[in-house]
Design a protein around this motif. Structure first.
Motif, PDB file in Angstrom:
ATOM      1  N   VAL A   1       0.972  -1.299   0.199  1.00 57.35           N
ATOM      2  CA  VAL A   1       0.008  -0.028   0.005  1.00 57.35           C
ATOM      3  C   VAL A   1       0.999   1.385   0.231  1.00 57.35           C
ATOM      4  CG1 VAL A   1      -1.617   1.363   1.221  1.00 57.35           C
ATOM      5  CG2 VAL A   1      -1.977  -1.224   1.135  1.00 57.35           C
ATOM      6  N   GLN A   2       0.993   2.029  -0.917  1.00 61.10           N
ATOM      7  CA  GLN A   2       1.739   3.087  -1.305  1.00 61.10           C
ATOM      8  C   GLN A   2       1.063   4.503  -0.755  1.00 61.10           C
ATOM      9  OE1 GLN A   2       3.173   3.635  -5.271  1.00 61.10           O
ATOM     10  NE2 GLN A   2       4.652   5.440  -4.790  1.00 61.10           N
ATOM     11  N   ALA A   3      -0.243   4.562  -0.766  1.00 64.33           N
ATOM     12  CA  ALA A   3      -0.918   5.594  -0.467  1.00 64.33           C
ATOM     13  C   ALA A   3      -2.497   5.276  -0.153  1.00 64.33           C
ATOM     14  CB  ALA A   3      -0.767   6.994  -1.470  1.00 64.33           C
ATOM     15  N   ALA A   4      -2.909   5.743   0.823  1.00 68.14           N
ATOM     16  CA  ALA A   4      -4.397   5.602   1.311  1.00 68.14           C
ATOM     17  C   ALA A   4      -5.252   6.874   1.599  1.00 68.14           C
ATOM     18  CB  ALA A   4      -4.413   4.504   2.376  1.00 68.14           C
ATOM     19  N   ARG A   5      -6.470   6.792   1.222  1.00 71.01           N
ATOM     20  CA  ARG A   5      -7.291   7.862   1.432  1.00 71.01           C
ATOM     21  C   ARG A   5      -8.527   7.442   2.154  1.00 71.01           C
ATOM     22  NH1 ARG A   5      -8.823  13.200  -2.106  1.00 71.01           N
ATOM     23  NH2 ARG A   5      -9.704  14.413  -0.486  1.00 71.01           N
ATOM     24  N   VAL A   6      -9.233   7.636   3.176  1.00 73.22           N
ATOM     25  CA  VAL A   6     -10.394   7.251   3.777  1.00 73.22           C
ATOM     26  C   VAL A   6     -11.469   8.422   3.665  1.00 73.22           C
ATOM     27  CG1 VAL A   6     -11.066   6.153   5.877  1.00 73.22           C
ATOM     28  CG2 VAL A   6      -8.799   5.780   5.081  1.00 73.22           C
ATOM     29  N   HIS A   7     -12.627   8.026   3.532  1.00 75.09           N
ATOM     30  CA  HIS A   7     -13.911   8.818   3.483  1.00 75.09           C
ATOM     31  C   HIS A   7     -14.912   7.915   4.687  1.00 75.09           C
ATOM     32  CE1 HIS A   7     -12.339  11.162   0.257  1.00 75.09           C
ATOM     33  NE2 HIS A   7     -12.184  10.098  -0.195  1.00 75.09           N
ATOM     34  N   LEU A   8     -15.427   8.860   5.627  1.00 75.73           N
ATOM     35  CA  LEU A   8     -16.154   7.989   6.760  1.00 75.73           C
ATOM     36  C   LEU A   8     -17.323   8.863   6.707  1.00 75.73           C
ATOM     37  CD1 LEU A   8     -13.783   7.638   9.740  1.00 75.73           C
ATOM     38  CD2 LEU A   8     -14.512   5.872   8.049  1.00 75.73           C
ATOM     39  N   VAL A   9     -18.452   8.101   6.655  1.00 73.96           N
ATOM     40  CA  VAL A   9     -20.089   8.675   6.765  1.00 73.96           C
ATOM     41  C   VAL A   9     -20.385   8.263   8.186  1.00 73.96           C
ATOM     42  CG1 VAL A   9     -22.096   8.772   5.712  1.00 73.96           C
ATOM     43  CG2 VAL A   9     -20.110   8.548   4.191  1.00 73.96           C
ATOM     44  N   MET A  10     -20.565   9.442   8.927  1.00 79.72           N
ATOM     45  CA  MET A  10     -21.064   9.105  10.223  1.00 79.72           C
ATOM     46  C   MET A  10     -22.212   9.854  10.565  1.00 79.72           C
ATOM     47  SD  MET A  10     -18.335   7.347  11.455  1.00 79.72           S
ATOM     48  CE  MET A  10     -18.825   7.438  13.360  1.00 79.72           C
ATOM     49  N   PRO A  11     -23.587   9.075  10.443  1.00 78.00           N
ATOM     50  CA  PRO A  11     -24.845   9.791  10.707  1.00 78.00           C
ATOM     51  C   PRO A  11     -24.919  10.611  11.609  1.00 78.00           C
ATOM     52  CG  PRO A  11     -24.953   7.496   9.985  1.00 78.00           C
ATOM     53  CD  PRO A  11     -23.459   7.587  10.180  1.00 78.00           C
ATOM     54  N   GLU A  12     -25.641  11.575  11.453  1.00 75.45           N
ATOM     55  CA  GLU A  12     -25.667  12.569  12.895  1.00 75.45           C
ATOM     56  C   GLU A  12     -26.888  11.846  13.784  1.00 75.45           C
ATOM     57  OE1 GLU A  12     -27.246  17.084  13.999  1.00 75.45           O
ATOM     58  OE2 GLU A  12     -27.015  16.333  11.918  1.00 75.45           O
ATOM     59  N   ARG A  13     -26.507  11.972  15.196  1.00 73.41           N
ATOM     60  CA  ARG A  13     -27.359  11.317  16.055  1.00 73.41           C
ATOM     61  C   ARG A  13     -28.830  12.529  16.576  1.00 73.41           C
ATOM     62  NH1 ARG A  13     -23.668   8.460  20.759  1.00 73.41           N
ATOM     63  NH2 ARG A  13     -22.761   7.075  19.414  1.00 73.41           N
ATOM     64  N   ARG A  14     -29.782  11.985  16.378  1.00 71.59           N
ATOM     65  CA  ARG A  14     -30.796  12.727  16.791  1.00 71.59           C
ATOM     66  C   ARG A  14     -31.727  12.449  17.923  1.00 71.59           C
ATOM     67  NH1 ARG A  14     -33.163  14.033  10.362  1.00 71.59           N
ATOM     68  NH2 ARG A  14     -31.039  14.996   9.607  1.00 71.59           N
ATOM     69  N   LEU A  15     -32.158  13.246  18.558  1.00 73.57           N
ATOM     70  CA  LEU A  15     -33.311  13.059  19.686  1.00 73.57           C
ATOM     71  C   LEU A  15     -34.532  12.301  18.989  1.00 73.57           C
ATOM     72  CD1 LEU A  15     -32.689  16.318  21.567  1.00 73.57           C
ATOM     73  CD2 LEU A  15     -31.629  13.939  22.273  1.00 73.57           C
ATOM     74  N   PHE A  16     -35.014  11.536  20.134  1.00 71.01           N
ATOM     75  CA  PHE A  16     -36.455  10.704  19.642  1.00 71.01           C
ATOM     76  C   PHE A  16     -36.036   9.993  18.439  1.00 71.01           C
ATOM     77  CE2 PHE A  16     -37.139  14.947  21.754  1.00 71.01           C
ATOM     78  CZ  PHE A  16     -37.573  14.145  23.162  1.00 71.01           C
ATOM     79  N   GLU A  17     -34.936   9.456  18.058  1.00 68.45           N
ATOM     80  CA  GLU A  17     -34.961   8.734  16.759  1.00 68.45           C
ATOM     81  C   GLU A  17     -34.445   7.039  17.159  1.00 68.45           C
ATOM     82  OE1 GLU A  17     -32.478   8.746  12.719  1.00 68.45           O
ATOM     83  OE2 GLU A  17     -31.703   9.886  14.006  1.00 68.45           O
ATOM     84  N   ARG A  18     -35.650   6.130  16.819  1.00 71.55           N
ATOM     85  CA  ARG A  18     -35.345   5.050  17.231  1.00 71.55           C
ATOM     86  C   ARG A  18     -34.323   4.094  16.253  1.00 71.55           C
ATOM     87  NH1 ARG A  18     -41.319   2.912  18.996  1.00 71.55           N
ATOM     88  NH2 ARG A  18     -41.526   4.192  20.915  1.00 71.55           N
ATOM     89  N   ASP A  19     -34.518   4.241  15.087  1.00 75.50           N
ATOM     90  CA  ASP A  19     -33.673   3.388  14.245  1.00 75.50           C
ATOM     91  C   ASP A  19     -32.734   4.513  13.675  1.00 75.50           C
ATOM     92  OD1 ASP A  19     -35.413   1.298  14.242  1.00 75.50           O
ATOM     93  OD2 ASP A  19     -36.582   2.015  12.829  1.00 75.50           O
ATOM     94  N   ARG A  20     -31.542   4.094  13.696  1.00 72.58           N
ATOM     95  CA  ARG A  20     -30.146   4.913  13.461  1.00 72.58           C
ATOM     96  C   ARG A  20     -29.684   4.109  11.954  1.00 72.58           C
ATOM     97  NH1 ARG A  20     -24.708   5.672  16.632  1.00 72.58           N
ATOM     98  NH2 ARG A  20     -23.858   7.438  15.154  1.00 72.58           N
ATOM     99  N   GLU A  21     -29.243   5.153  11.292  1.00 72.19           N
ATOM    100  CA  GLU A  21     -28.386   4.512  10.165  1.00 72.19           C
ATOM    101  C   GLU A  21     -27.121   3.956  10.488  1.00 72.19           C
ATOM    102  OE1 GLU A  21     -27.235   5.555   5.497  1.00 72.19           O
ATOM    103  OE2 GLU A  21     -28.458   6.693   6.863  1.00 72.19           O
TER     104      GLU A  21
END
Length: 539
Positions: free
Chosen positions: A143-163
Motif C-alpha cells: 500500500v503506497q498511499a491511502a485515502r479514507v472517507h467516513l460517513v457518520m450519521p448524525e445522532r438525533r433526539l427521539f430517533e429509534r432507528d439509526r442508520e
C-alpha cells in the motif's frame, strides 16, 4: 621577455585569438566533465510526495545545507546523496516528514478549543479519524498511499432507528493485494470506528477496481469467503505437490493442477444417550407404621353406656399391625451431544501431475530425451497421494503422467563467473553510471572533432616562414602577386633598387609555384601521370 614578445608579434592577433578561444573552450568543457563526474551519487530520498510534503522536505534540506535534486512537475521525487539517505530519513521522520498530506489527531494541538463551535469540533474529529486510519493502512505492505472517507450519521433526539456508518477507502498499490489483506483492511477500519461493520466498508484501488463491496449482503460475503477458501486450498495443495515432486524431477520440470470440491452445507446434530447399566442412587426413603386394635371397648353404644353393662362381658382380644415401606430412587447416566459441522469440508479432490522425462547427452552432443521408468512414476504417485491426503471412499482421483515438455531444461553451469560474465551482469546503479560516463565520453569526442580540430587546423594552416610580398607599383598599388602570398609594399624611389626587389619577388613566386606543383604531384601521382600521358599524345 623579448623572445616572448617576438613570438607573440610573429603569431599575430588572429592566431592569438584562435588559440585563446580553443583554450577557453577546452577549459570550460573539461571543467564541466570533472564537475559532472565528481558529483556525489544521488539516490531517491522520497518519492510520490504531495506538494505540501515536497515543500516541507526541501525547506528542511535547505536549512541543513544538504545538496538535493527535485524531479517531477511538483517535485514529487526528492534526490539526496546516497550515503546520507538513511540518516536523512530518520531525521525527517523524527520531525513528522513526510506527513503524506494527511491530518491526524495533531489537528487538536492547533487552534483555540474555547472559540470553536460544536460543528467545527465534529469536523476536526472526523478529519483526524480519517487521517489516522489512512496512516495505519499505509503501514501495510504493497500500500503506497491511502485515502479514507467516513460517513457518520448524525445522532438525533427521539430517533429509534439509526442508520449505520459506512466507509470508503481508496488505495494506491504497488502490486496486488491478497484477499486476506483486503479483509484485514476492512476489519481494521471497522474496529477503529464505533458502530461500523466490515461489510459496510468499500475498497477501491487507483485503477478503479473494486476490491471490496460495502453494499453487498451477508450471503454474498459468505459466498465470496467460501470461494476464497477453495482457491486457497487448491493453491496450498498445488505448492505442496510441486515442492515434493520438484525434489525428484528438478525445478521447472513438473506441472500440477488441483481441483477441490467443497461441501457448503452446514450440519448441526444433537443426540441424547441413556445407559441403563450405569445407575447411581439419587435418593432413599424409609417409612415404618405400627397399629394396635381391640374388640368393642372403644365403641360408643347405648348398651355400653348403661350402668353395669360391661361387667358381665369378657375382655375383647386386641390386634397389633406393623408396616415398613422403603423407596429408593436411581439416576440413570445420560449423555447429550451437539455436533456442528461447518461448511467447507473437502468433498472430492482431483489432482493432475505432469512430469518431464530425463535428458542425457546424445552422440551429437545434444541432450537426448528418455521417458521415466514406470516404477518411478508409481513412487511419485504414492508421494502425491500421501501429500494431499488421498481418500478412495471420498472419490478422490490422482493422475500422474510422464510426457516430454516443449522446451528442454537449460544446461546448468556450475563454473565460477569470469570477469566478462561479471561485467555482463552489472547492477542497475552500475549500468546507469556506465551510461552516464559513455555519454560524457561521446560528448568529449564530438567536441574534439567538431571544435578543437578545426580551430587547430586553422591556426596551423598558415606557415610563419612563408614569404610576405606583394608586387606593387608606385604609390603602393598592387600590380600582381602569387595567390596566398602575404603583402609587401615597395616604397623605395630608387629605380635600381626597385628592379632588384621586383626580381627577388618574382624568384620567390616562381619557387613557390614549383613547390606547389611538386606537392600536387606527390599528393596525386596517378592523376599526374595521366595528365603527362595526355600531353604527350597531344604533341
Amino acid at each position: 621577455m623579448k623572445p616572448v614578445l617576438d613570438l607573440v608579434a610573429k603569431l599575430g592577433p588572429a592566431r592569438l585569438a584562435a588559440m585563446g578561444a580553443v583554450t577557453l573552450t577546452l577549459i570550460g568543457f573539461f571543467a564541466f566533465i570533472i564537475l559532472r563526474v565528481s558529483r556525489p551519487d544521488m539516490g531517491v530520498l522520497f518519492a510520490d510526495l504531495s506538494a505540501q510534503d515536497s515543500a516541507a522536505v526541501i525547506r528542511e534540506l535547505d536549512a541543513r545545507g544538504i545538496r538535493y535534486e527535485s524531479r517531477g512537475d511538483t517535485g514529487q521525487t526528492v534526490m539526496a546523496p546516497r550515503p546520507d539517505l538513511a540518516r536523512l530519513r530518520m531525521d525527517l521522520a523524527g520531525k513528522g516528514l513526510p506527513s503524506q498530506g494527511g491530518v491526524g489527531y495533531e489537528i487538536f494541538d492547533k487552534g483555540d478549543a474555547f472559540s470553536s463551535t460544536n460543528f467545527v469540533q465534529n469536523v476536526n474529529h472526523l478529519r483526524a479519524l480519517e487521517g489516522e486510519l489512512a496512516r495505519s493502512i499505509r503501514a501495510i505492505g504493497r500500500v503506497q498511499a491511502a485515502r479514507v472517507h467516513l460517513v457518520m450519521p448524525e445522532r438525533r433526539l427521539f430517533e429509534r432507528d439509526r442508520e449505520a456508518p459506512s466507509a470508503a477507502i481508496v488505495l494506491k498499490l504497488m502490486g496486488d493485494l491478497d484477499p486476506g489483506q483486503v479483509r484485514a483492511i476492512r476489519h481494521l477500519a471497522a474496529s477503529s470506528v464505533e458502530g461500523l461493520r466490515p461489510d459496510r466498508v468499500s475498497i477501491v484501488d487507483e485503477r478503479g477496481r473494486l476490491l471490496a463491496d460495502g453494499a453487498r449482503g451477508a450471503e454474498v460475503e459468505a459466498g465470496a469467503a467460501f470461494e476464497e477458501k477453495q482457491v486457497g486450498l487448491e493453491r496450498r495443495l498445488r505448492s505442496q505437490i510441486e515442492e515434493i515432486v520438484a525434489g525428484i524431477v528438478g525445478p521447472g520440470r513438473t506441472r500440477v493442477q488441483v481441483s477441490a470440491q467443497l461441501d457448503t452445507n452446514r450440519i448441526e446434530s444433537r443426540s441424547e444417550t441413556f445407559d441403563p447399566e450405569s445407575r447411581v442412587v439419587r435418593s432413599s426413603q424409609t417409612r415404618t407404621e405400627s397399629a394396635l386394635t381391640g374388640g368393642g371397648e372403644g365403641q360408643v353404644t347405648v348398651g355400653n353406656e348403661l350402668p353395669g353393662a360391661n361387667q358381665d362381658k369378657p375382655q375383647a382380644q386386641k390386634d397389633q399391625t406393623s408396616k415398613n415401606e422403603e423407596t429408593t430412587n436411581y439416576e440413570i447416566s445420560r449423555v447429550t451431544k451437539t455436533e456442528v459441522t461447518e461448511g467447507g469440508r473437502i468433498k472430492r479432490l482431483s489432482v493432475a501431475v505432469l512430469v518431464d522425462g530425463t535428458y542425457a547427452p546424445g552422440p551429437d552432443g545434444k541432450p537426448a530425451y528418455s521417458p521415466r521408468p514406470a516404477a518411478e512414476i508409481e513412487r511419485i504417485t504414492a508421494l502425491v497421494r500421501s501429500a494431499v491426503g488421498f481418500d478412495k471412499a471420498r472419490g478422490d482421483q490422482i493422475e500422474v503422467a510422464n510426457l516430454r515438455f516443449a522446451e528442454a531444461p537449460p544446461v546448468p553451469d556450475f563454473g565460477e563467473p569470469t570477469l566478462v560474465q561479471s561485467l555482463l551482469s552489472p547492477s542497475k546503479e552500475d549500468v546507469m553510471r556506465l551510461v552516464e560516463l559513455g555519454v560524457l565520453a561521446l560528448l568529449t569526442l564530438v567536441v574534439l572533432l567538431a571544435v578543437v580540430r578545426p580551430l587547430l587546423r586553422q591556426v596551423l594552416a598558415a606557415d610563419p616562414d612563408a614569404p610576405e610580398a606583394l608586387i606593387a607599383g608606385p604609390g603602393g598599388i598592387a600590380e600582381g602577386g602569387a595567390p596566398g602570398a602575404a603583402t609587401l609594399t615597395i616604397t623605395t624611389d630608387n629605380p635600381a633598387t626597385r628592379l632588384m626587389e621586383y626580381a627577388k619577388i618574382n624568384g620567390q613566386v616562381q619557387a613557390e609555384t614549383v613547390q606547389r606543383v611538386v606537392d600536387m604531384v606527390r599528393a596525386s601521382p596517378s592523376e599526374t601521370a595521366e595528365v603527362l600521358r595526355n600531353w604527350i599524345q597531344e604533341s
